[in-house]
Design a protein around this motif. Structure first.
Motif, PDB file in Angstrom:
ATOM      1  N   GLN A   9      70.624  30.093  48.802  1.00 44.79           N
ATOM      2  CA  GLN A   9      70.654  31.503  48.406  1.00 44.79           C
ATOM      3  C   GLN A   9      69.736  32.329  49.302  1.00 44.79           C
ATOM      4  N   GLY A  10      70.151  33.548  49.601  1.00 47.34           N
ATOM      5  CA  GLY A  10      69.358  34.441  50.430  1.00 47.34           C
ATOM      6  C   GLY A  10      69.623  34.293  51.919  1.00 47.34           C
ATOM      7  N   THR A  11      70.513  33.385  52.288  1.00 47.94           N
ATOM      8  CA  THR A  11      70.874  33.223  53.697  1.00 47.94           C
ATOM      9  C   THR A  11      72.346  33.589  53.859  1.00 47.94           C
ATOM     10  N   PRO A  12      72.727  34.027  55.043  1.00 47.51           N
ATOM     11  CA  PRO A  12      74.136  34.374  55.233  1.00 47.51           C
ATOM     12  C   PRO A  12      75.086  33.190  55.093  1.00 47.51           C
ATOM     13  N   MET A  13      74.719  32.028  55.645  1.00 45.80           N
ATOM     14  CA  MET A  13      75.646  30.895  55.635  1.00 45.80           C
ATOM     15  C   MET A  13      74.979  29.527  55.513  1.00 45.80           C
ATOM     16  N   ALA A  14      73.682  29.445  55.534  1.00 42.50           N
ATOM     17  CA  ALA A  14      72.992  28.150  55.522  1.00 42.50           C
ATOM     18  C   ALA A  14      73.226  27.407  54.208  1.00 42.50           C
ATOM     19  N   ALA A  15      73.200  26.079  54.314  1.00 44.61           N
ATOM     20  CA  ALA A  15      73.403  25.239  53.136  1.00 44.61           C
ATOM     21  C   ALA A  15      72.622  23.950  53.289  1.00 44.61           C
ATOM     22  N   GLU A  16      72.379  23.292  52.161  1.00 46.87           N
ATOM     23  CA  GLU A  16      71.775  21.970  52.151  1.00 46.87           C
ATOM     24  C   GLU A  16      72.876  20.957  51.948  1.00 46.87           C
ATOM     25  N   ASP A  27      74.102  25.140  59.161  1.00 46.61           N
ATOM     26  CA  ASP A  27      74.241  26.591  59.290  1.00 46.61           C
ATOM     27  C   ASP A  27      75.276  26.867  60.376  1.00 46.61           C
ATOM     28  N   ALA A  28      75.659  28.097  60.469  1.00 49.87           N
ATOM     29  CA  ALA A  28      76.558  28.528  61.535  1.00 49.87           C
ATOM     30  C   ALA A  28      75.731  29.190  62.629  1.00 49.87           C
ATOM     31  N   PRO A  29      76.235  29.172  63.858  1.00 43.99           N
ATOM     32  CA  PRO A  29      75.538  29.878  64.941  1.00 43.99           C
ATOM     33  C   PRO A  29      75.490  31.382  64.658  1.00 43.99           C
ATOM     34  N   VAL A  30      74.562  32.052  65.306  1.00 42.50           N
ATOM     35  CA  VAL A  30      74.401  33.498  65.131  1.00 42.50           C
ATOM     36  C   VAL A  30      75.701  34.226  65.440  1.00 42.50           C
ATOM     37  N   LYS A  31      76.396  33.817  66.500  1.00 42.56           N
ATOM     38  CA  LYS A  31      77.638  34.496  66.896  1.00 42.56           C
ATOM     39  C   LYS A  31      78.737  34.387  65.844  1.00 42.56           C
ATOM     40  N   GLU A  32      78.586  33.447  64.901  1.00 37.88           N
ATOM     41  CA  GLU A  32      79.567  33.289  63.831  1.00 37.88           C
ATOM     42  C   GLU A  32      79.049  33.786  62.485  1.00 37.88           C
ATOM     43  N   GLY A  33      77.910  34.499  62.503  1.00 39.37           N
ATOM     44  CA  GLY A  33      77.388  35.095  61.278  1.00 39.37           C
ATOM     45  C   GLY A  33      76.297  34.324  60.584  1.00 39.37           C
ATOM     46  N   GLY A  34      75.906  33.198  61.124  1.00 36.91           N
ATOM     47  CA  GLY A  34      74.809  32.428  60.548  1.00 36.91           C
ATOM     48  C   GLY A  34      73.501  32.766  61.228  1.00 36.91           C
ATOM     49  N   GLU A  35      72.494  31.958  60.933  1.00 36.81           N
ATOM     50  CA  GLU A  35      71.177  32.159  61.540  1.00 36.81           C
ATOM     51  C   GLU A  35      70.796  31.005  62.461  1.00 36.81           C
ATOM     52  N   ASP A  36      71.682  30.028  62.630  1.00 31.19           N
ATOM     53  CA  ASP A  36      71.464  28.865  63.495  1.00 31.19           C
ATOM     54  C   ASP A  36      70.200  28.093  63.111  1.00 31.19           C
ATOM     55  N   THR A  37      70.025  27.890  61.805  1.00 31.08           N
ATOM     56  CA  THR A  37      68.855  27.161  61.320  1.00 31.08           C
ATOM     57  C   THR A  37      69.132  25.663  61.132  1.00 31.08           C
ATOM     58  N   GLY A  38      70.303  25.238  61.525  1.00 33.26           N
ATOM     59  CA  GLY A  38      70.661  23.835  61.430  1.00 33.26           C
ATOM     60  C   GLY A  38      71.948  23.602  62.187  1.00 33.26           C
ATOM     61  N   PRO A  39      72.350  22.341  62.318  1.00 32.86           N
ATOM     62  CA  PRO A  39      73.591  22.049  63.023  1.00 32.86           C
ATOM     63  C   PRO A  39      74.797  22.612  62.278  1.00 32.86           C
ATOM     64  N   GLU A  40      75.850  22.909  63.035  1.00 35.89           N
ATOM     65  CA  GLU A  40      77.099  23.368  62.431  1.00 35.89           C
ATOM     66  C   GLU A  40      78.071  22.186  62.375  1.00 35.89           C
ATOM     67  N   PRO A  41      79.205  22.329  61.693  1.00 33.22           N
ATOM     68  CA  PRO A  41      80.089  21.182  61.493  1.00 33.22           C
ATOM     69  C   PRO A  41      80.514  20.453  62.761  1.00 33.22           C
ATOM     70  N   HIS A  42      80.803  21.156  63.840  1.00 23.96           N
ATOM     71  CA  HIS A  42      81.170  20.459  65.076  1.00 23.96           C
ATOM     72  C   HIS A  42      80.007  19.588  65.573  1.00 23.96           C
ATOM     73  N   ASP A  43      78.783  20.080  65.420  1.00 20.01           N
ATOM     74  CA  ASP A  43      77.615  19.299  65.818  1.00 20.01           C
ATOM     75  C   ASP A  43      77.543  17.996  65.023  1.00 20.01           C
ATOM     76  N   LEU A  44      77.800  18.086  63.721  1.00 22.68           N
ATOM     77  CA  LEU A  44      77.743  16.899  62.875  1.00 22.68           C
ATOM     78  C   LEU A  44      78.844  15.904  63.238  1.00 22.68           C
ATOM     79  N   TYR A  45      80.021  16.418  63.565  1.00 24.06           N
ATOM     80  CA  TYR A  45      81.140  15.567  63.989  1.00 24.06           C
ATOM     81  C   TYR A  45      80.765  14.806  65.255  1.00 24.06           C
ATOM     82  N   ASP A  46      80.252  15.540  66.240  1.00 23.32           N
ATOM     83  CA  ASP A  46      79.843  14.924  67.502  1.00 23.32           C
ATOM     84  C   ASP A  46      78.687  13.943  67.285  1.00 23.32           C
ATOM     85  N   ALA A  47      77.745  14.326  66.419  1.00 24.10           N
ATOM     86  CA  ALA A  47      76.595  13.476  66.127  1.00 24.10           C
ATOM     87  C   ALA A  47      77.022  12.189  65.432  1.00 24.10           C
ATOM     88  N   ALA A  48      78.060  12.256  64.610  1.00 27.01           N
ATOM     89  CA  ALA A  48      78.569  11.050  63.954  1.00 27.01           C
ATOM     90  C   ALA A  48      79.016  10.035  64.997  1.00 27.01           C
TER      91      ALA A  48
END
Length: 136
Positions: A9-16, A27-48
């Motif tokens: 809560q209180g963030t545009p798109m961040a989640a736990e 989170d989502a990158p800034v260019k997609e409306g997030g604050e880039d405070t964590g990896p986005e789904p593509h990052d997690l896919y690649d990291a897997a």
């Protein structure tokens, strides 16, 4: 196993993201409306893929009684053609070990057969999505 995600809560798109006893911030990158405070789904896919290949190689070497002094895995993403059906991942594994050519070849085969690589390339994944109204 269940993976759960709850918006922060209180963030545009961040989640736990809760995976067993582990908590990651996504989170989502800034260019997609997030604050880039964590990896986005593509990052997690690649990291897997990166983590699966590394853990598979380490497991295989341990199973064989081989010593791996150090290991680094890098994944480079080319998503330029994702919308037309091609998502490219180039994996480079740097492994410090005293092995024979035959053992290196075995490690190569093990890395190419990691479970996530197989899921990404050889398995049909079926996904069902339900959206429910109300407060979780």
């Amino acid at each position: 196993m269940t993976v759960e995600l709850a918006r922060i809560q209180g963030t545009p798109m961040a989640a736990e993201l809760h995976i067993r006893e582990h908590v990651l911030r996504v989170d989502a990158p800034v260019k997609e409306g997030g604050e880039d405070t964590g990896p986005e789904p593509h990052d997690l896919y690649d990291a897997a893929l990166a983590s699966c290949k590394a853990l598979t190689v380490l497991w295989y070497a341990r199973h064989k009684g081989w010593t791996i002094q150090d290991l680094k895995t890098t994944v480079e993403r080319d998503a330029s053609q994702e919308r037309t059906g091609t998502y490219r991942l180039a994996v480079r594994m740097q492994i410090q070990a005293d092995l024979t050519d035959a053992q290196w070849a075995e490690l190569q085969r093990a890395a190419e057969n990691c479970p996530i690589h197989k899921l990404m390339t050889k398995v049909t994944t079926e996904i069902s999505t339900e959206i429910a109204r109300g407060v979780p």
